[in-house]
Design a protein around this motif. Structure first.
Motif, mmCIF file in Angstrom:
data_model
loop_
_atom_site.group_PDB
_atom_site.id
_atom_site.type_symbol
_atom_site.label_atom_id
_atom_site.label_comp_id
_atom_site.label_asym_id
_atom_site.label_seq_id
_atom_site.Cartn_x
_atom_site.Cartn_y
_atom_site.Cartn_z
ATOM 1 N N LEU A 33 -38.982 -36.189 2.027
ATOM 2 C CA LEU A 33 -40.098 -35.990 1.119
ATOM 3 C C LEU A 33 -40.422 -37.273 0.358
ATOM 4 O O LEU A 33 -41.585 -37.623 0.182
ATOM 5 N N SER A 34 -39.386 -37.989 -0.077
ATOM 6 C CA SER A 34 -39.605 -39.223 -0.838
ATOM 7 C C SER A 34 -40.315 -40.271 0.012
ATOM 8 O O SER A 34 -41.205 -40.982 -0.466
ATOM 9 N N THR A 35 -39.945 -40.366 1.300
ATOM 10 C CA THR A 35 -40.591 -41.333 2.200
ATOM 11 C C THR A 35 -42.052 -40.961 2.430
ATOM 12 O O THR A 35 -42.947 -41.817 2.419
ATOM 13 N N ALA A 36 -42.292 -39.664 2.641
ATOM 14 C CA ALA A 36 -43.656 -39.206 2.866
ATOM 15 C C ALA A 36 -44.528 -39.467 1.643
ATOM 16 O O ALA A 36 -45.675 -39.923 1.766
ATOM 17 N N ILE A 37 -44.006 -39.199 0.449
ATOM 18 C CA ILE A 37 -44.765 -39.438 -0.786
ATOM 19 C C ILE A 37 -45.052 -40.924 -0.959
ATOM 20 O O ILE A 37 -46.146 -41.322 -1.381
ATOM 21 N N LEU A 38 -44.084 -41.768 -0.606
ATOM 22 C CA LEU A 38 -44.258 -43.219 -0.728
ATOM 23 C C LEU A 38 -45.426 -43.711 0.135
ATOM 24 O O LEU A 38 -46.311 -44.430 -0.347
ATOM 25 N N PHE A 39 -45.430 -43.312 1.412
ATOM 26 C CA PHE A 39 -46.488 -43.770 2.310
ATOM 27 C C PHE A 39 -47.845 -43.170 1.920
ATOM 28 O O PHE A 39 -48.880 -43.851 2.014
ATOM 29 N N ALA A 40 -47.845 -41.907 1.497
ATOM 30 C CA ALA A 40 -49.099 -41.286 1.065
ATOM 31 C C ALA A 40 -49.651 -41.985 -0.174
ATOM 32 O O ALA A 40 -50.871 -42.207 -0.293
ATOM 33 N N SER A 41 -48.761 -42.358 -1.097
ATOM 34 C CA SER A 41 -49.176 -43.049 -2.318
ATOM 35 C C SER A 41 -49.730 -44.432 -1.997
ATOM 36 O O SER A 41 -50.742 -44.857 -2.568
ATOM 37 N N LEU A 42 -49.050 -45.146 -1.080
ATOM 38 C CA LEU A 42 -49.541 -46.466 -0.682
ATOM 39 C C LEU A 42 -50.922 -46.371 -0.039
ATOM 40 O O LEU A 42 -51.813 -47.178 -0.314
ATOM 41 N N ASP A 43 -51.084 -45.349 0.809
ATOM 42 C CA ASP A 43 -52.385 -45.149 1.459
ATOM 43 C C ASP A 43 -53.472 -44.873 0.417
ATOM 44 O O ASP A 43 -54.576 -45.419 0.507
ATOM 45 N N LEU A 44 -53.151 -44.054 -0.581
ATOM 46 C CA LEU A 44 -54.117 -43.721 -1.620
ATOM 47 C C LEU A 44 -54.468 -44.944 -2.457
ATOM 48 O O LEU A 44 -55.645 -45.202 -2.745
ATOM 49 N N ILE A 45 -53.480 -45.730 -2.842
ATOM 50 C CA ILE A 45 -53.711 -46.914 -3.687
ATOM 51 C C ILE A 45 -54.576 -47.937 -2.957
ATOM 52 O O ILE A 45 -55.555 -48.459 -3.511
ATOM 53 N N VAL A 46 -54.227 -48.211 -1.695
ATOM 54 C CA VAL A 46 -54.992 -49.192 -0.912
ATOM 55 C C VAL A 46 -56.429 -48.722 -0.728
ATOM 56 O O VAL A 46 -57.377 -49.505 -0.854
ATOM 57 N N SER A 47 -56.594 -47.429 -0.455
ATOM 58 C CA SER A 47 -57.941 -46.885 -0.228
ATOM 59 C C SER A 47 -58.788 -46.959 -1.488
ATOM 60 O O SER A 47 -59.980 -47.298 -1.430
ATOM 61 N N VAL A 48 -58.196 -46.631 -2.630
ATOM 62 C CA VAL A 48 -58.947 -46.679 -3.889
ATOM 63 C C VAL A 48 -59.332 -48.117 -4.226
ATOM 64 O O VAL A 48 -60.470 -48.391 -4.649
#
Length: 442
Positions: free
Chosen positions: A38-53
């Motif tokens: 779960l921690s790995t999935a949240i990390l990659f999802a967060s990175l994707d969100l930050i880069v996209s924003v």
């Protein structure tokens, strides 16, 4: 050079919502398909969100536009720069749209279309009400008299109670009674037919007609006949429900429909939750289409559409000019707006041997327009200006040759996929006469 302007920051918020949906997809992908922690999935999802924003913010910063010396410049791109140049005299329409959420943030979408057939939709901007009017004023500083852009400002009054001049300029308005009739005649035919075909398929399924199912149905009837009747009526109830949903949808979509004439322009506005406003220059209308489904034919009413660059270009959008009008009123309306589209000449019809199949097939022409008519359950009449016709062709299959019948195909400017440009069941003689008239001036 004019100062550069940017879209409203609302575009960043809108992109951010899409970015959040994408991040949720990334999170789901890592958890389900890659079996990550779960921690790995949240990390990659967060990175994707930050880069996209961050990218959305940079895109908003670098997407700029300005008007200079009768040319509209639109710059896009973060890593790869692109500049679009649109001469103001080539602008065909400047339309606005406001969704429910845009209304909350007090912004609107403005759509700019040109007379170019290669690019149906040239430019979309999201601006505040104030910035939209300033932007339009910057366009009208220059000579755009050919399109009368100066007459299509969003501040055109539409409230009958507040402005008597607006009352005089209103060509058509649809009251609640007309709106309800129009919404009732618009159907959800595809959904209804799909359900009916599905039910028939299930009835014909051999597995459903086995002894166990027949015994089960028989016992159900004995125990609860009312329940069985409700089950039998379920398809009808579903169709009624779909029809009600369809009526509500079209009622809300075309609510407060108005056509206002201002000089040589028409402003068409409608909508409840999503408000839309289209501006059409009368000189840019290339064809008038009169459509009648089976219900409208029985009630002797019709819907009038137009072909014009910029109107009806969006997906599932109809270029409606008049949603609901009685047959007897059509010519009176055309006399006011498009006198050149009135056709009272001879209309050639097909052979009497094919009267039922090609009941409404007609063709006629004069120096101004080409008149096409066809369809049985859905009757369509298309009146096209001669000057905008690109080409005509005919197709004739083996059995048609036996009866000296053919199909005529007409291509013209601003034509939409749903337009009637094919008339079946006409004779080759009529095609040759039309060909000589259009291209040989005979």
């Amino acid at each position: 050079m004019e100062n550069s302007n940017k879209n409203s920051f609302f575009t960043v918020l809108k992109d951010s919502i899409q970015n959040i949906r994408d991040a949720i997809f990334v999170l789901t992908f890592f958890l389900i398909f890659l079996h990550s922690k779960l921690s790995t999935a949240i990390l990659f999802a967060s990175l994707d969100l930050i880069v996209s924003v961050i990218y959305s913010i940079f895109k908003w910063m670098y997407n700029t536009f300005y008007v200079n010396e009768n040319i509209l410049y639109y710059n896009t791109g973060v890593f790869f720069k692109k500049q679009m140049k649109i001469p103001c005299e080539n602008i065909a329409t400047i339309d606005t749209e406001q969704t429910f959420f845009q209304k909350i943030f007090k912004v609107k979408t403005i759509k700019i279309d040109t007379n170019s057939s290669g690019n149906d939709e040239e430019l979309r901007l999201v601006l505040s009400d104030k910035n939209i009017n300033e932007f339009k004023n910057s366009l009208t500083k220059y000579d755009t008299s050919s399109n009368d852009v100066s007459c299509i400002n969003d501040s055109t009054p539409t409230d009958n109670s507040n402005n008597n001049i607006a009352d005089e300029n209103i060509i058509y308005s649809m009251d609640k009674n007309k709106l309800l009739k129009f919404a009732s005649l618009k159907g959800s035919k595809v959904l209804m037919i799909t359900i009916i075909l599905y039910i028939l398929k299930q009835i014909n399924n051999k597995d459903m007609l086995n002894d166990n199912n027949i015994n089960y149905i028989s016992n159900t009837i004995k125990k609860s006949p009312l329940l069985f009747i409700l089950v039998l009526l379920a398809p009808i109830l579903i169709l009624v429900l779909l029809k009600l949903i369809s009526i509500i949808y079209y009622y809300a979509k075309f609510y407060d429909f108005k056509v206002i004439r201002n000089s040589n322009n028409l402003k068409i506005s409608f909508g409840s939750f999503t408000k839309k406003s289209y501006n059409i220059n009368l000189n840019n209308v290339h064809s008038v289409k009169i459509n009648q489904n089976l219900g409208q034919q029985l009630l002797k009413t019709a819907t009038i559409n137009v072909s014009s660059f910029g109107y009806g270009d969006e997906d599932k959008e109809e270029a409606i000019l008049i949603p609901h009008i009685h047959e007897d009123e059509i010519n009176d309306l055309l006399e006011i707006l498009f006198e050149k589209f009135i056709y009272n000449g001879e209309k050639f019809r097909i052979s009497k041997n094919c009267k039922l199949r090609y009941k409404n097939a007609r063709i006629g022409y004069n120096k101004n327009v080409l008149y096409l008519s066809g369809g049985i359950l859905r009757k369509k009449i298309n009146i096209i200006t001669i000057e905008c016709i690109d080409d005509i062709t005919y197709k004739q299959y083996f059995f048609q040759r036996k009866r000296d019948l053919l199909k005529i195909v007409v291509n013209y400017k601003a034509m939409k996929a749903s337009d009637l440009n094919v008339v079946k069941g006409l004779s080759k003689k009529h095609f040759k006469e039309l060909e000589r008239f259009l291209f040989l001036n005979e």
